[in-house]
Design a protein around this motif. Sequence first.
Motif, short mmCIF file in Angstrom:
data_model
loop_
_atom_site.label_atom_id
_atom_site.label_comp_id
_atom_site.label_asym_id
_atom_site.label_seq_id
_atom_site.Cartn_x
_atom_site.Cartn_y
_atom_site.Cartn_z
N GLY A 436 0.80 -1.21 0.00
CA GLY A 436 0.00 0.00 0.00
C GLY A 436 0.83 1.26 0.00
N THR A 437 0.16 2.38 0.14
CA THR A 437 0.83 3.69 0.09
C THR A 437 0.79 4.43 1.41
N LYS A 438 0.09 3.91 2.41
CA LYS A 438 -0.06 4.60 3.69
C LYS A 438 1.06 4.18 4.65
N PRO A 439 1.36 5.02 5.67
CA PRO A 439 2.53 4.76 6.51
C PRO A 439 2.34 3.83 7.70
N SER A 440 1.12 3.55 8.10
CA SER A 440 0.92 2.77 9.32
C SER A 440 -0.01 1.58 9.04
N PRO A 441 0.05 0.53 9.88
CA PRO A 441 -0.81 -0.64 9.66
C PRO A 441 -2.29 -0.31 9.64
N ALA A 442 -2.72 0.59 10.50
CA ALA A 442 -4.15 0.94 10.54
C ALA A 442 -4.59 1.61 9.25
N LEU A 443 -3.76 2.51 8.74
CA LEU A 443 -4.11 3.20 7.51
C LEU A 443 -3.97 2.29 6.29
N LYS A 444 -3.05 1.33 6.37
CA LYS A 444 -2.94 0.35 5.28
C LYS A 444 -4.21 -0.49 5.20
N LEU A 445 -4.72 -0.89 6.36
CA LEU A 445 -5.97 -1.66 6.37
C LEU A 445 -7.12 -0.80 5.88
N GLN A 446 -7.15 0.46 6.30
CA GLN A 446 -8.19 1.35 5.80
C GLN A 446 -8.14 1.49 4.28
N GLU A 447 -6.92 1.57 3.74
CA GLU A 447 -6.76 1.68 2.29
C GLU A 447 -7.31 0.45 1.58
N GLU A 448 -7.07 -0.73 2.15
CA GLU A 448 -7.60 -1.96 1.56
C GLU A 448 -9.12 -1.98 1.63
N ILE A 449 -9.68 -1.54 2.75
CA ILE A 449 -11.15 -1.49 2.87
C ILE A 449 -11.72 -0.49 1.89
N GLN A 450 -11.05 0.64 1.70
CA GLN A 450 -11.51 1.63 0.72
C GLN A 450 -11.51 1.04 -0.69
N TRP A 451 -10.49 0.25 -1.00
CA TRP A 451 -10.47 -0.43 -2.29
C TRP A 451 -11.68 -1.35 -2.44
N PHE A 452 -11.96 -2.10 -1.41
CA PHE A 452 -13.09 -3.04 -1.46
C PHE A 452 -14.41 -2.28 -1.66
N LYS A 453 -14.61 -1.20 -0.91
CA LYS A 453 -15.84 -0.41 -1.04
C LYS A 453 -15.92 0.24 -2.42
N ARG A 454 -14.79 0.73 -2.90
CA ARG A 454 -14.76 1.40 -4.21
C ARG A 454 -15.19 0.46 -5.33
N VAL A 455 -14.63 -0.73 -5.33
CA VAL A 455 -14.96 -1.70 -6.37
C VAL A 455 -16.37 -2.24 -6.18
N GLN A 456 -16.80 -2.38 -4.95
CA GLN A 456 -18.14 -2.89 -4.67
C GLN A 456 -19.20 -1.95 -5.24
N ARG A 457 -18.93 -0.64 -5.21
CA ARG A 457 -19.87 0.31 -5.79
C ARG A 457 -19.86 0.26 -7.32
N LEU A 591 -9.68 3.37 22.18
CA LEU A 591 -9.35 2.17 22.95
C LEU A 591 -10.58 1.37 23.33
N THR A 592 -11.72 2.04 23.47
CA THR A 592 -12.95 1.34 23.84
C THR A 592 -13.77 0.91 22.63
N SER A 593 -13.30 1.24 21.43
CA SER A 593 -14.03 0.86 20.21
C SER A 593 -13.72 -0.59 19.85
N PRO A 594 -14.67 -1.29 19.24
CA PRO A 594 -14.37 -2.66 18.75
C PRO A 594 -13.47 -2.58 17.53
N PHE A 595 -12.38 -3.30 17.56
CA PHE A 595 -11.41 -3.26 16.45
C PHE A 595 -11.83 -4.25 15.36
N GLU A 596 -12.92 -3.94 14.68
CA GLU A 596 -13.40 -4.77 13.59
C GLU A 596 -13.10 -4.09 12.25
N TYR A 597 -13.26 -4.86 11.17
CA TYR A 597 -12.94 -4.33 9.84
C TYR A 597 -13.69 -3.04 9.55
N GLU A 598 -14.99 -3.04 9.81
CA GLU A 598 -15.81 -1.90 9.43
C GLU A 598 -15.41 -0.63 10.18
#
Length: 696
Positions: A436-457, A591-598
């Motif tokens: 990916g192009t983002k600097p951190s693991p959380a943002l890399k995962l977000q980028e992958e989810i954005q790809w999935f949502k983008r193509v799904q539309r 910290l109190t949020s559920p760390f799920e994909y969505e």
Amino acid sequence: MGTPLMETVYKAASEGKWDLMKEAYDEEHDMYVMSPITVSEDTPLHLAVYSKKVQPLKALLDIADKNPMLGNPCTKENAYGNTVLHEAVFAGNMEAVEHLLQFTPKEQGNYHPSMQLETENALGETPLYRAASCGKKEIVEYLVIKMKQISEGELLKNHRRRGYLEKEKNENSEKVDLKPILHAAIEGQHFETALTLLKRDPSLGDMKDEQGRTCLHLLAEMPSAFKSGYAMPKYSIRNLIYCCLSASNGDDDQSKSKKGWQVGRIQKEKDKHESALKLAQELIERNKRHWWQSINVVGPNKVTIETPGQGGRGRQSEGQKGGRNPGEGGGKGVDPGEGGGKGGQRVDPIPLFIAISNGIEEIAKEILEKFPQGVELVNETGQNIMHVAVMHRRLEIYSYVKKTFKSIMIRLSSRIDNNGYTLLHHVAHMKHYRGGTKPSPALKLQEEIQWFKRVQRAIPPSLSEKRVWVQRAIPPSLSEQWVQTPREVPPDNEGMQRWKELTALDLFQEEHKDQLKLAQEWIEKTSQSCSAVAVLLATVVFAAAYTIPGGSNDLGFPIFLHNRFFLAFTVLDVIALASSLTSVVMFLSILTSPFEYENFYHNIPRKLILGFILLFFSVMTTMLAFACTLFLIIHFRKKWTTGLISFAAFFPVTVFALMQFHLYFSFLSTMKDLFKEAGEYLPRYCCPFRCQRYKR
């Protein structure tokens, strides 16, 4: 030749003392002028061309010409089979090249200077071939035009390939590299030289190497030769300099060095990128008629392809004939993005797909502009341009195709490859994921989810729930739901090849389990660290609120109550306290949020960026409040003191901003989504300039 003379001559050549080298071969030692002085059997003549001048070589040639019994100095070879002309070409000594080709030794029979151009070294390279592979553009032009090494618009046969004449003579011919001359120039990234050759001999662009690759294939495999593949941040000083520079139009390295080391380096890169683009444009224009395909439908969502004029691309491979159930054919290569099996003929790769997989936007866009039908090309596994762009996460090319070919986008996005995979399954799979192009693991995962949502539309809703059989090596004890096929053998000692029918979402969640775990760990550690810093800042500014600068009078009022800096101190202290405590709240909510994909799609990244912004704002206002306190105490008695305090106040803030700039920049897409959504729900009078719905 004696050892002392060898040492003297070699040392003189190494130190550039060419006059001393000439004097070493006086009348007593002139018979040794063509004797080897290096372990590579180089003679003084071979070394003299590295002087970048013609005088040392000319003097040694005159000495050798006085002794005809020594042989022809122009045909003397070293251990690598290189003549003096080969070395002069490699050194880029134009004057030496001209002198060698004009030099005629005494009493050499039918020898002609141009015969030097036909001599091949141990690798089968003529001097012209060597000049092209080394990027000596001026020498190439001289040899082609002045020395007439071109006939009827084509280079002479022995220059067109390396070792062309030796293949028939060599018993072990499979080890002979028959690389074409234009391929050699391109592999060395000497694109100006390649352009010169291509303009003189257009047929060179159609030649292929032993792997069946054309010159355009080579360019499509070189992302570093184009701006899109150049590792340069979009918002940086280097990129600003790059955009401001113009093409040097063949300026030499000396003129580039006058611009400064860094600027000259950027100028050199830009020249290379523009030359590569010009060469790609020439090759695309000459090859666009070769890419037309004949597509044959052989079953549901299965096709074979043929290219007229290229001998036919063969029939469907065995891996493409298999059914969708685990027991029906299928063969190997059933993962998204994998090719067919071993059967069938070899299919030549398409330069468009190679360029997309390597992220070379320039070649991909140029091909689609000159050959728009290329958007519907498919490879041997039935994948079109959108499949390849999605597999390799090429957002710029994906967006370009979506915008340029809007009318047929639904047809492109509905394509299912020969293995039954949709665009969404290729997004879910991580086989071609490169970080990916983002600097951190959380943002890399977000980028992958954005790809999935983008193509799904982009794809029809009916394809979102399509299920395909996926093959994996899974230990049976970990998943009883996976179906084992008896005919499959274990890939290793740990598990069996097993199958399961998955939707794209199921496949995405399975493939990104490790990435989700890394993102969870990173976001937890980052939130804990930042909340600790925010609490510390809140403690400091809270204590500062009760420590009045300058003290109080007998009535309890601050002495500097009416001073403008006291008012600034009060406001900044309150803002620092509020922003630091709010940032603590934001990090605690993460910290109190559920760390799920969505939640990694928008919720967690938005909280994180807001927490970072508030923390940065708290640091900035804390330092400014500190500066206001010092200004109240010293009363501006010295100007240099004021400047020093101002510098001390802004220095940590500046460092903090610079160190985290890449992270803030990565959050821009998240903030764009937030502003777009806010604009959708706010009334028009509250947001008169709101943008239309954001689409990706």
